[in-house]
Write a protein that holds these residues in place. Structure first.
Motif, short mmCIF file in Angstrom:
data_model
loop_
_atom_site.label_atom_id
_atom_site.label_comp_id
_atom_site.label_asym_id
_atom_site.label_seq_id
_atom_site.Cartn_x
_atom_site.Cartn_y
_atom_site.Cartn_z
N PRO A 131 0.92 -1.20 -0.10
CA PRO A 131 -0.02 -0.07 0.14
C PRO A 131 1.04 1.10 -0.14
O PRO A 131 1.87 1.24 0.41
CB PRO A 131 -0.97 -0.24 1.38
N ILE A 132 0.27 2.29 -0.70
CA ILE A 132 1.10 3.58 -0.41
C ILE A 132 0.19 4.67 0.80
O ILE A 132 -0.88 4.87 0.72
CB ILE A 132 1.07 4.29 -1.91
N HIS A 133 0.84 4.99 1.50
CA HIS A 133 0.74 5.89 2.69
C HIS A 133 0.87 7.33 2.52
O HIS A 133 2.21 7.67 2.64
CB HIS A 133 1.27 5.33 4.19
N ILE A 134 0.17 8.24 2.33
CA ILE A 134 0.05 9.54 2.25
C ILE A 134 0.06 10.20 3.69
O ILE A 134 -0.91 10.15 4.02
CB ILE A 134 -0.64 10.17 1.02
N ILE A 135 1.25 10.80 4.11
CA ILE A 135 1.03 11.43 5.32
C ILE A 135 1.15 13.03 5.34
O ILE A 135 2.03 13.36 4.78
CB ILE A 135 2.16 10.78 6.42
N TYR A 136 0.19 13.83 5.80
CA TYR A 136 0.17 15.13 5.51
C TYR A 136 0.01 15.87 6.97
O TYR A 136 -1.18 15.64 7.20
CB TYR A 136 -1.07 15.63 4.49
#
Length: 228
Positions: free
Chosen positions: A44-49
């Protein structure tokens, strides 16, 4: 990267990561070299903002590869006027994008979630929680698009706000559906603790300020979209 997880209490798991701090992409904290998803990933790809934002901010999430799983964890706050535009496009068949945004607004915040389905059997779900402080002004806009010839999609955009008495909040939901979805939901609500919850905390020995803090903490921490 452990300090980031500890400081912002972001749930982590085995994934490729794209990290933004204070609205700026951080390659030194990310496992992917670019904020664009340019190649398929078995993980999975986890985008953290995370962090504090001001002025205009834009986050683009575009998935083109079949079966790709993408998660967004956003925790933001603003003390100056801020705009955050989240543009999502899912064109990978049987792929999914699931996101959670927690925002704390102390001034003027305009948050836009624009989600587009461009292939059959795609999923986009976005849950947003907002704490609107005294005298703050918040505008929350959510638009879901399901294009023609893209059946069996799952779309869900939801907003929940906890607002101070003098805060102003405007919800702007919209759906543009041109193919039969599997499900298409949209919701907006104001959260208030019940009398029973407040009484329970008072019976546990908490003072007025402590009760308020406990309710805010519970509201903030129950957002969990990382359903791996």
């Amino acid at each position: 990267m452990s300090y980031l997880w500890q400081e912002f209490n972001i749930k982590t798991f085995a994934a490729e990561t794209i990290v933004y701090r204070d609205g700026v992409f951080c390659p030194e904290l990310s496992t992917l070299p670019s904020p664009q998803i340019t190649a398929p990933s078995q993980l999975p790809i986890h985008i953290i903002y995370v962090g504090e934002i001001a002025g205009e901010n834009r986050l683009d999430i575009h998935v083109t590869h079949p079966g790709q799983r993408v998660f967004l964890s956003a925790k933001i706050k603003n003390k100056k006027p801020a705009f955050l535009n989240i543009f999502i496009k899912n064109t990978g068949k049987n792929s999914e994008i699931r996101g959670g945004v927690f925002a704390q607004n102390s001034d003027h915040l305009n948050l836009v979630v624009d989600a587009r389905h461009g292939a059959a059997d795609t999923t986009v779900t976005m849950r947003t929680k907002l704490i609107a402080e005294e005298k703050s002004v918040s505008t929350l806009t959510g638009t879901a698009h399901i294009e023609k010839n893209c059946p069996d999609c799952t779309s869900d955009i939801s907003f929940t706000a906890m607002a101070a008495d003098s805060a102003k909040i405007e919800f702007r939901p919209a759906q543009r559906i041109c193919a039969a979805p599997k499900s298409a939901d949209h919701s907006a609500s104001i959260y208030r603790a019940t009398d029973a919850q407040i009484q329970f905390l008072r019976m546990a020995g908490l003072g007025t300020a402590e009760v308020s803090a406990a309710i805010r903490e519970a509201f903030a921490t129950e957002l969990n979209v990382l359903e791996i």
